[in-house]
Design an enzyme around this catalytic site. Structure first.
Site, PDB file in Angstrom:
ATOM      1  N   ASP B  69       0.847  -1.177   0.000  1.00  0.00           N
ATOM      2  CA  ASP B  69       0.000   0.000   0.000  1.00  0.00           C
ATOM      3  C   ASP B  69       0.894   1.241   0.000  1.00  0.00           C
ATOM      4  OD1 ASP B  69      -2.465   1.418   0.313  1.00  0.00           O
ATOM      5  OD2 ASP B  69      -1.822   1.830   2.345  1.00  0.00           O
ATOM      6  N   THR B 102      -3.229   5.003  -3.937  1.00  0.00           N
ATOM      7  CA  THR B 102      -2.156   5.788  -3.332  1.00  0.00           C
ATOM      8  C   THR B 102      -0.828   5.535  -4.029  1.00  0.00           C
ATOM      9  OG1 THR B 102      -1.962   4.016  -1.735  1.00  0.00           O
ATOM     10  CG2 THR B 102      -3.191   5.936  -1.077  1.00  0.00           C
ATOM     11  N   THR B 103      -0.646   4.341  -4.560  1.00  0.00           N
ATOM     12  CA  THR B 103       0.593   4.061  -5.275  1.00  0.00           C
ATOM     13  C   THR B 103       0.556   4.749  -6.631  1.00  0.00           C
ATOM     14  OG1 THR B 103       0.440   1.899  -4.280  1.00  0.00           O
ATOM     15  CG2 THR B 103       2.139   2.213  -5.921  1.00  0.00           C
ATOM     16  N   ASP B 400      -8.994  -0.178   1.948  1.00  0.00           N
ATOM     17  CA  ASP B 400      -9.033   0.282   0.563  1.00  0.00           C
ATOM     18  C   ASP B 400     -10.328  -0.150  -0.108  1.00  0.00           C
ATOM     19  OD1 ASP B 400      -6.609   1.287   1.002  1.00  0.00           O
ATOM     20  OD2 ASP B 400      -5.555   0.194  -0.577  1.00  0.00           O
TER      21      ASP B 400
END
Lengths: 527, 535
Positions: B69, B102-103, B400
């Site tokens: 994550d 988020t990545t 997520d």
């Protein structure tokens, strides 16, 4: 301009191949460390603590060994963690789980070197684990219906578990102890009801199971040493000076005579309290907290057995076994449930006096008294017995049983091998590797016993090619033997937990391609 | 040079430097910043997509975290560089706002910076680049709206939601049982969602983990779990139709805030005080009993005496329950948190159908389940797993997935995943670039190139030929004018994301592009870095 340094000073970063290398090396090092303890002829380790007194522990329990290690390698920490969880969850197989995870990683390392992507290896491992589990499910034996057979199953499991421990000399004796204790629980996994008391002296053979409850305390002076048909009040209350709990209260006096008055009042209060306690019509009073001399004397006068300072667990267990409740106020004696037992007496074990409650109401509880030559022996014996008890109590709930001695591993390896042959693509290499990792466990068991592992495992494999074969390694005679005849069994739940956790852990470590280590927190120097 | 001369020709220093400060200015500063930003995005690049790898992070205290994550990696990374910290912030804000991607957002920003560096080398002013990026991002966001599809779901038809959550979960370690976890997440979100207002309060979903068992044992509990046990070992372990008194006052004599002292100087006072004290306890317990409570949950501890009195009155109690849990219990059971015993009334009690204590494994782990609550909207996802790291990672993955489901309820437009949306945007931006006169055209074109970075990284991580695959997909999209084509990461055989059921939320994608552009603009505008030099 060179690449900016983005991490803090002492932090380090390892990428790609090097990161994978670091985690493989760490994990395999841990595996090699505990590998030699596997199996009935496994060796023990001496652990010396760095704390005060440099205490020494001698053990071959995987979880205990790994718990005491100070490890810096993050991958190794993952393995330690799974062994801890295995210990908490099923209690046994803590070494096997680490060894299997380590072997899986060792095989994975070879595959990575052969340029197979870790993700491919992972998906192969997953398929293999699923297949292996199904293979076990097909071969389990469930004797739930047949009480007689089930009991012998339990006995076998206990003996198998104990045979790799220090208790192996007297494994029959201890297996009987453990099975008896667990059968008393009647299906609950609450091991709290089984109390283990360790007393140095005598030999391991002198250990025994007691049906009652033994409290490691002395009876107060001048009080009866033996009570029949005891009514017990279990309490958690202050029997020293009863403090005033209202905040900010303090005693302020202006003359000596006032001091005496207050003291008198205090005594009076205590006397009243004791009277109230006596009002319950009891003849035994057990308190968690201290009992001061004054109330003790009062109790002695009333001919009541008062036991002070029983530890917290002891109190809870006592309340549990005698069926009483833990009381803290004594105003309504009619509604307090008292505990009962047939006989309370002081007994001697070795040099020590203990209080023995027998004929307790709840039949579940029992006490196992361990005797042995030294503290180390006793500690290790307790750990072994604990393992056996855990496994047995889990087996009572999940009654499926497998054979032992490397038999389950061979069964799984065979099925997994079949799967590898059927699977197209690169995954089949990973599946094959999985079966090799499984075979590694009987190999290690044989190696530890000083046998010719290559020869034995090859024979075993050949045997397993026949349908419905019960062959496993018979470490005692050093040959391949029929596990069903030898009575070597293992609990299905343990094997399944070993298989699944080991695969999960290996997968987790394989997925890593970068290790970022933060700078260790600065500790102030304590000089 | 920060040295000037006054009218008499004496030199004076405007900015003290050399010893205390290091200073980078002009192009050099920008380049340094860009390379720092790219270094961060390079770390995350390999974690993108279903075949992305994990990172192992060791904290200053030696704890190990394994995750892929983006937000978690960056948070734990102990970053020192200022620009790198900006990237960390970027990923964190995506996490707060959307919860997923988020990545991707960091990879995107890294690609934008990389392109900007090239333009800077050609002598284009950073502000012009920033403006070009701004225009391009607007085009991309608008284009996303065009290609987005509305998709319908209802409380009965949750399949589309499950599919979308599965896309999110497939890149995590839990992909083994993504189906089950996705269903749990969707059910959890739906049970707390307010479909009328299109709002989801994620605070009502508690994600709890306990080591042991296996991932498949993870379950959804319509109620709340509290990691506590009954205060007295002999209290009943199961209560049906519980009426719960939720207290934030201790079962102890009151402690007035003002300083006071009670002086005992006579025997009478000593005795009255004693009686007073007993009365306190009696009153408190009686009060709870009177209003009809059958379970007391208290934020504070009880005295031994109070504990026994409660036991005696057959009133089970739980002590030391944390503030957050207390609030959740209050919400779930419809009770009110009562700060004083005097204010306890029957209306303020919470209700739950079943309260039970459950124990796990061989150790004495116990948890309290509060189920069938009056307000059934509070749910708990209870995760089991082989080890601590696994549980933590599963928690993050579930978080997520929950966010994705929530976003879909808020706005039920989706775009196709697997890089399909990025490729489509890239084509649109590229086409639009030619219409802009001036230097910005270059920046817009660079933006289009940067958009390709995400599918490229996806292809690379999946072991495909990045350039080859990307160009093939791109030409396919243009030829068939169909924005559903993406990278076939799982080697399924088709690269139509519609068939593979790989979706992402529209707002998530838009937010990614906007946030990444903003941060890059900010970094480009910095032309002077002054920092204390370490010595």
């Amino acid at each position: 301009m060179a690449i900016e340094k983005i991490l803090k000073d002492d932090a380090s970063e390892e990428k790609g191949e090097r990161a994978r290398m670091a985690s493989f090396v760490g994990a395999i090092a841990i595996t090699d460390l505990v590998k030699t303890t596997l199996g009935p002829k496994g060796m023990d380790k001496i652990l010396q603590s760095t704390g005060r007194g440099n205490e020494v522990t001698v053990t071959n329990d995987g979880a205990t060994i790994l718990k005491s290690l100070h490890i810096d390698n993050p991958a190794a920490k993952v393995l330690i963690d799974i062994s801890k969880v295995q210990d908490d969850e099923v209690g046994d197989g803590t070494t096997s789980v680490v060894v299997l995870a380590g072997e899986l990683l060792r095989e994975a390392e070879k595959l990575v070197a052969a340029k197979i992507h870790p993700m491919t290896i992972i998906s192969g491992y997953r398929m293999a684990a699923e297949c292996a589990r199904n293979a076990l499910l097909q071969r389990v034996v469930d004797n739930k219906e047949n009480a007689e057979k089930f009991k012998s199953d339990l006995m076998k499991i206990a003996m198998t578990t104990l045979s790799s421990k220090i208790l192996s000399q007297d494994k029959e004796h201890f297996a009987q102890l453990a099975v008896d204790a667990v059968m008393r629980l009647k299906g609950s996994t609450n091991l709290e009801a089984i109390q283990i008391i360790k007393k140095p002296g005598g030999s391991l053979k002198d250990s025994f199971l007691d049906e009652g409850f033994i409290l490691d305390k002395k009876i107060g002076l001048g009080q009866p040493k033996r009570i029949e048909n005891a009514k017990i009040l279990v309490a958690n209350t202050a029997m020293d000076t009863d403090k005033v709990k209202i905040y900010g209260a303090r005693v302020r006096v202006d003359s000596m005579s006032k001091v005496a008055e207050i003291e008198g009042a205090e005594k009076e209060k205590m006397r009243e309290k004791v009277k109230k306690i006596l009002g319950h019509g009891i003849n035994c009073f057990v308190n968690r907290q201290l009992i001061y001399n004054f109330p003790e004397e009062l109790f002695a006068d009333a001919g009541i057995l008062a036991i002070e300072h029983a530890d917290f667990d002891g109190i809870e267990r006592l309340a549990l076994v005698t069926g009483g409740e833990i009381a803290s106020t004594f105003d309504n004696p009619e509604s307090v449930k008292l505990g009962h037992c047939k006989l309370i007496e002081e007994i001697m074990i070795g040099e020590d006096k203990l209080i023995h409650f027998s004929g307790v109401e709840m039949g579940q509880a029992c006490t196992i008294v361990l005797r042995g030559a030294s503290h180390h022996v006793l500690d290790e014996a307790e750990r072994s017995l604990h393992d056996a008890l855990c496994v047995l109590s889990q087996t009572v709930n999940d009654t499926r049983v497998l054979l032992g001695g490397g038999w389950p591993e061979m069964v799984m390896a065979k099925e997994v091998d079949e799967l590898a042959r059927k699977t197209p693509g690169k995954k089949s290499h990973a599946i094959e590797a999985f079966s090799r990792a499984l075979v590694a466990i009987p190999t290690i068991i044989a190696d530890n016993a000083g046998l010719d592992s290559a020869d034995l495992v090859a024979k075993l494999r050949a045997e397993h090619h026949k349908e419905g074969c019960n062959a496993g390694i018979d470490v005692i005679s050093g040959s391949v033997g029929d596990m069903a005849e030898l009575g070597i069994s293992e609990a299905f739940k343990v094997k399944q937990a070993v298989l699944l956790s080991a695969t999960e852990a290996a997968e987790m470590i394989l997925r890593v391609d970068e290790i970022i280590t933060c700078a260790p927190r600065k500790r102030e120097d304590r000089m | 040079m920060a040295l000037a001369f006054d009218e008499y020709g004496r030199p004076f220093i405007i900015l003290k430097e050399q010893e205390q400060k290091t200073r980078l200015s002009g192009l050099e500063a920008q380049k340094a910043n860009i390379s720092a930003g790219r270094a961060v995005s390079r770390i995350l690049r390999t974690s993108l997509g279903p075949k992305g790898m994990d990172k192992m992070l060791q904290s200053p205290d030696g704890d190990v975290t394994i995750t892929n994550d983006g937000a978690t990696i960056l948070e734990q990374m102990d970053v020192d560089n200022q620009i790198a910290k900006l990237m960390v912030e970027l990923s964190r804000s995506q996490d707060y706002e959307i919860g997923d991607g988020t990545t991707g957002v960091v990879v995107m920003a890294g690609a934008l910076l990389e392109q900007a560096e090239r333009l800077l080398e050609r002598g284009i002013h950073p502000i012009r680049i920033a403006e070009g990026y701004e225009m391009a991002s607007r085009i991309a966001v608008e284009h996303l709206e065009c290609i987005a599809q509305k998709f319908d779901f209802g409380p009965t038809n949750i399949e589309p939601l499950v599919q979308t959550c599965m896309t999110t979960l497939s890149s995590k370690i839990v992909s083994r049982c993504k189906r089950a976890l996705a269903e749990i997440s969707v059910k959890a979100v739906l049970s707390v969602a307010d479909l009328e207002r299109k709002d989801v309060n994620l605070d009502l979903i508690k994600v709890e983990g306990k080591v042991g068992g296996k991932l498949e044992d993870t379950e959804l509990i319509y109620g709340i779990t509290v990691d506590k046990d009954m205060s007295h070992p002999q209290m009943p372990k199961q209560i049906e139709d519980a009426k719960i008194a939720i207290l934030t006052c201790p079962f102890e004599p009151p402690k007035p805030k003002t300083k006071h002292k009670v002086d005992i100087d006579t025997v009478e006072k000593f005795q009255t005080l004693r009686q007073q004290e007993q009365k306190y306890f009696d009153d408190m317990v009686q009060k709870c009993k009177e209003v009809g409570a059958t379970l007391v949950i208290c934020q504070w501890g009880f005295d031994d005496e109070a504990n026994h009195l409660l036991m005696h009155q057959n009133l089970p109690a739980v002590r030391w329950v944390g503030g957050v849990e207390l609030e959740l219990i209050a919400i779930a059971t419809g009770g009110r948190i009562v700060p004083r015993f005097q204010e306890l009334t029957p209306e303020k009690l919470g209700r739950a159908g079943l309260v039970r204590e459950r124990s796990f494994g061989t150790t004495k782990d116990k948890m309290l389940y509060i189920e069938h609550c009056a307000n059934s909207r509070a749910v708990t996802i209870f995760i089991r797993g082989g080890n601590k790291m696994m549980i933590e990672e599963t928690k993050r993955s579930i978080h997520d997935a929950l966010c994705v489901a929530r976003n879909l309820i808020r706005n039920n437009f989706i775009v196709y995943g697997g890089g399909a949306a990025e490729i489509s945007c890239s084509i649109a931006v590229e086409a639009a670039a030619d219409k802009y006169p001036g230097v910005e055209q270059y920046a817009i074109r660079a933006f289009a190139d940067a958009l390709d970075a995400v599918p490229m990284a996806l292809a690379e991580n999946s072991g495909l030929q990045p350039i080859e695959t990307l160009s093939a997909v791109k030409s396919q999209q243009i030829k068939e004018n169909n924005p559903h084509f993406g990278i076939d990461c799982n080697d399924v055989g088709t690269n139509d994301m519609c068939e593979q059921n790989v979706f992402e939320t529209l707002i998530g994608k838009q937010q990614q592009i906007l946030l990444a552009t903003q941060v890059v603009k900010m970094i480009l505008k910095i032309d002077d870095v002054i920092s204390p030099s370490d010595y």
